[in-house]
Structure formats: structure tokens, C-alpha cells
Design an enzyme around this catalytic site. Sequence first.
Site, PDB file in Angstrom:
ATOM      1  N   LYS A   1       0.813  -1.216   0.000  1.00  0.00           N
ATOM      2  CA  LYS A   1       0.000   0.000   0.000  1.00  0.00           C
ATOM      3  C   LYS A   1       0.843   1.261   0.000  1.00  0.00           C
ATOM      4  CE  LYS A   1      -4.409  -1.653   1.585  1.00  0.00           C
ATOM      5  NZ  LYS A   1      -5.491  -1.600   2.544  1.00  0.00           N
TER       6      LYS A   1
ATOM      7  N   LYS B   1      -5.024 -11.638  -5.789  1.00  0.00           N
ATOM      8  CA  LYS B   1      -6.227 -12.025  -5.043  1.00  0.00           C
ATOM      9  C   LYS B   1      -7.391 -11.108  -5.423  1.00  0.00           C
ATOM     10  CE  LYS B   1      -5.472  -9.081  -1.135  1.00  0.00           C
ATOM     11  NZ  LYS B   1      -5.624  -8.670   0.193  1.00  0.00           N
TER      12      LYS B   1
ATOM     13  N   LYS C   1     -11.160  -5.664  -2.902  1.00  0.00           N
ATOM     14  CA  LYS C   1     -12.100  -4.541  -2.932  1.00  0.00           C
ATOM     15  C   LYS C   1     -11.504  -3.360  -3.663  1.00  0.00           C
ATOM     16  CE  LYS C   1     -12.627  -4.881   1.686  1.00  0.00           C
ATOM     17  NZ  LYS C   1     -12.857  -5.007   3.023  1.00  0.00           N
TER      18      LYS C   1
HETATM   19  P1  TYM Z   1     -10.240  -7.038   4.767  1.00  0.00           P
HETATM   20  O1  TYM Z   1     -11.311  -6.056   5.097  1.00  0.00           O
HETATM   21  O2  TYM Z   1      -9.287  -6.717   3.684  1.00  0.00           O
HETATM   22  O3  TYM Z   1     -10.885  -8.435   4.406  1.00  0.00           O
HETATM   23  C1  TYM Z   1     -11.858  -9.037   5.235  1.00  0.00           C
HETATM   24  C2  TYM Z   1     -11.662 -10.528   5.294  1.00  0.00           C
HETATM   25  O4  TYM Z   1     -11.779 -11.105   3.993  1.00  0.00           O
HETATM   26  C3  TYM Z   1     -10.630 -11.871   3.708  1.00  0.00           C
HETATM   27  N1  TYM Z   1     -10.339 -11.766   2.270  1.00  0.00           N
HETATM   28  C4  TYM Z   1     -10.216 -12.804   1.434  1.00  0.00           C
HETATM   29  N2  TYM Z   1     -10.329 -14.127   1.637  1.00  0.00           N
HETATM   30  C5  TYM Z   1     -10.171 -14.929   0.556  1.00  0.00           C
HETATM   31  N3  TYM Z   1      -9.907 -14.479  -0.682  1.00  0.00           N
HETATM   32  C6  TYM Z   1      -9.783 -13.159  -0.932  1.00  0.00           C
HETATM   33  N4  TYM Z   1      -9.536 -12.727  -2.161  1.00  0.00           N
HETATM   34  C7  TYM Z   1      -9.945 -12.254   0.162  1.00  0.00           C
HETATM   35  N5  TYM Z   1      -9.889 -10.900   0.281  1.00  0.00           N
HETATM   36  C8  TYM Z   1     -10.128 -10.627   1.568  1.00  0.00           C
HETATM   37  C9  TYM Z   1      -9.523 -11.266   4.546  1.00  0.00           C
HETATM   38  O5  TYM Z   1      -8.460 -12.157   4.761  1.00  0.00           O
HETATM   39  C10 TYM Z   1     -10.262 -10.928   5.813  1.00  0.00           C
HETATM   40  O6  TYM Z   1     -10.384 -12.058   6.643  1.00  0.00           O
HETATM   41  N6  TYM Z   1      -6.939  -6.299   8.440  1.00  0.00           N
HETATM   42  C11 TYM Z   1      -8.183  -6.947   8.100  1.00  0.00           C
HETATM   43  C12 TYM Z   1      -9.347  -6.493   8.963  1.00  0.00           C
HETATM   44  C13 TYM Z   1      -9.122  -6.618  10.424  1.00  0.00           C
HETATM   45  C14 TYM Z   1      -9.123  -7.822  11.174  1.00  0.00           C
HETATM   46  C15 TYM Z   1      -8.910  -7.417  12.526  1.00  0.00           C
HETATM   47  C16 TYM Z   1      -9.290  -9.163  10.850  1.00  0.00           C
HETATM   48  C17 TYM Z   1      -8.892  -5.599  11.285  1.00  0.00           C
HETATM   49  N7  TYM Z   1      -8.767  -6.087  12.560  1.00  0.00           N
HETATM   50  C18 TYM Z   1      -8.837  -8.370  13.548  1.00  0.00           C
HETATM   51  C19 TYM Z   1      -9.235 -10.088  11.881  1.00  0.00           C
HETATM   52  C20 TYM Z   1      -9.006  -9.692  13.219  1.00  0.00           C
HETATM   53  C21 TYM Z   1      -8.531  -6.606   6.653  1.00  0.00           C
HETATM   54  O7  TYM Z   1      -8.094  -5.634   6.119  1.00  0.00           O
HETATM   55  O8  TYM Z   1      -9.444  -7.433   6.092  1.00  0.00           O
END
Ligand code: TYM
Length: 328
Positions: free
Chosen positions: A110, A191, A194
Amino acid sequence: MRVFSGIQPTGSLHLGNDLGAIRQFTDLQSRAECLFCVVDLHALTVPQDPAALRAATLQVAALYLACGIDPRQAVVFVQSHVAAHAELAWLLGCLATTGELGRMTQFKEKSRGHESVSLGLFAYPALMAADILLYRSTAVPVGDDQRQHLELTRDIAQRFNARFGETFPVPDAFIGKVGARVMSLQDPAEKMSKSAADPASRVELLDPPAAVRAKIRRAVTDSGREVRHDREAKPAVSNLLEIFALVSGEPVAALEGRYGDGGYGRFKADLAEAVVAHLEPIQGRYRDLQAAPDHLEAVLADGAVRAGALADPTMRDVRARLGLLPRP
Ligand code: TYM
């Protein structure tokens, strides 16, 4: 087992979020104490339009419920409603090092091409560690891309415990065998995301059926005509097969048997219908929630109270262990 996970309200949720994360949330909610959070503070690590952030926060919360999270079982809440997340992030940030934060792949990606980025983007993993440890969580269901952040959370928990006495359980990542890495429909080396510029690279949970069909028709495939699961030789088709298996509940092997070397046309057409059928009830429930916004508001208000009550004792303990004076 106590489960915590979160999703950022940045853009629309897609099949990767659903199959990699939310599916595991709904599996876990009946057998563990679960907290599912909309992590709006994380979204602020990159510039956000305030009105769009507000709308996206409500949309993620509504999609949690529409995808089957039951607020009578799990605590569903918004991160910024429990101020202790930010407080603990500061305290844990004082234990994390610039070396380890700078090594995070997500930070490197990023910040690439920018001369300078926000302090928040750099400190992001300390906030994520705070989210998890605040509730003394033991299991964190996430997609594969969050593995490194989870490792850092474990290191921070161990470091805190070693210096100040046993305080936090060391949480385990809970990563599914299939679905943990749903790839872009336009480039199977990336991957599904969003933030990818091309909306054709992802199926969003709120895409109308016509859009789903068009995106799957346009999805890239591999050379040849055989529908076979082989991540190395056939990465694009393997990704489509995994999506098909997850949305339909049929094993990959059964799908390979059915479509074999019949070419990609019928396979993609059937996959599109399976995805449409998977999304239809989610979209129906989402529309019902939109029509009754008071319900969602009440769920989030209740969630904030329940989460806050779980966070308070951790914070009292952590403050005392660090040598901060008790609050008068
Ligand atoms: P975020 O918002 O990017 O994504 C949310 C969840 O979706 C999963 N994910 C995917 N899984 C499979 N294939 C994909 N292409 C894919 N894209 C996204 C992510 O792995 C995630 O589980 N940092 C985290 C949010 C967060 C968090 C936390 C998670 C903040 N605090 C504490 C767990 C515990 C994030 O940006 O996820």
C-alpha cells in the site's frame, strides 16, 4: 474458544470476503463466543470520504447479518464505538517495532510508489492486534492474506506476556482449506480485492444477476479446454472451480467429473447460475434490512455495549500491568 474477526468498510464486499471470512464466521457462531466487527478505524488509514465511510460501515454490518451472522449469538459492532480499541492500539504500538511493522507485506504494497504515507497505515497491525487481544480472543478466522498480521499479533501477545506477566492468550489464525485465497477473475495471480481498479475482477455480494453473469462470462481462463483443478498449470480454471465448489456445496472432484473436457462455455454458464443462486438470498435479506434501518441500528448499539463490557476488564488489567495509575 473466543473468536474475533473484522472487515474493513472500504468498498463493496466480494466473494473473497464471503468465502474466505464470513463463511467461517457463520460456521463458528453456534459453537464459540464470537465478536464480528466493522473495522472503521482501519479504513481511515487511507483517505476516506466521510459520507462514503458512513454508508460503507452500515453496508458491511448489514451484509454480516444478510450472510447469516445472528446477532443473538455473535456480538456485531463497529470498532470506533468501543474506544478501547484505539487505546490498546497505542499501548501495543509501544511494544511493536518499526522493523517488524516495516516488513508487513500489506504495508509495503500500500505504500509502494508513495513518498510518504500516514502513520496510521504503518501502525495498522498494532490496531489489528489490539482488536484481537482486547477480547482475549483465541481464534481469528481470516483469509490467507491476513496470516502475516496474525503472526505479528501472536508475537506482540507473547512479548507483552513475557514482560508484564500472563495477560493475553496467544491467538490462532483460523484459515479455511479452500476459499482462503479467492483470486481475481481477471488475473489469477492476484487475489480478489475490494480495491482493485477493475470491477470485472471481482463478484460483489450486491451485484445484480446480469452483472454476475457478465463478469463470469468475461473471466479469464487457461489454455486448453479441460476443466481440471491444477493451481500451477490451470490457475484461472482452478479458481473458478473452487468458487463453484464453495457456492454450490459440491466437491471439486465432482465438478471436474461433470465438466471434464467439455470446454469452458457450459462450465462458466453453470457457475454463473450457481453464484447467482448463492447471492440471491443474501441480497433479499440485505434489502429487508435496508427497509428497516432501526433494526440494524439496534443491533449495533447492543453490540457496542456487549463488546465494551468485555473490553473493560482487559483494559483495567493492561493499564495496571504497564504501570499506569488506576483511573480516579
Ligand atoms: P479485509 O477487510 O481486507 O478483508 C476481510 C476478510 O476477507 C478476507 N479476504 C479474502 N479471503 C479470501 N480471498 C480473498 N480474495 C480475500 N480478500 C479478503 C480477509 O483475509 C479478511 O479475513 N486487516 C483486516 C481487517 C481486520 C481484522 C482485525 C481481521 C482488522 N482487525 C482483527 C481479523 C481480526 C482486513 O483488512 O481485512
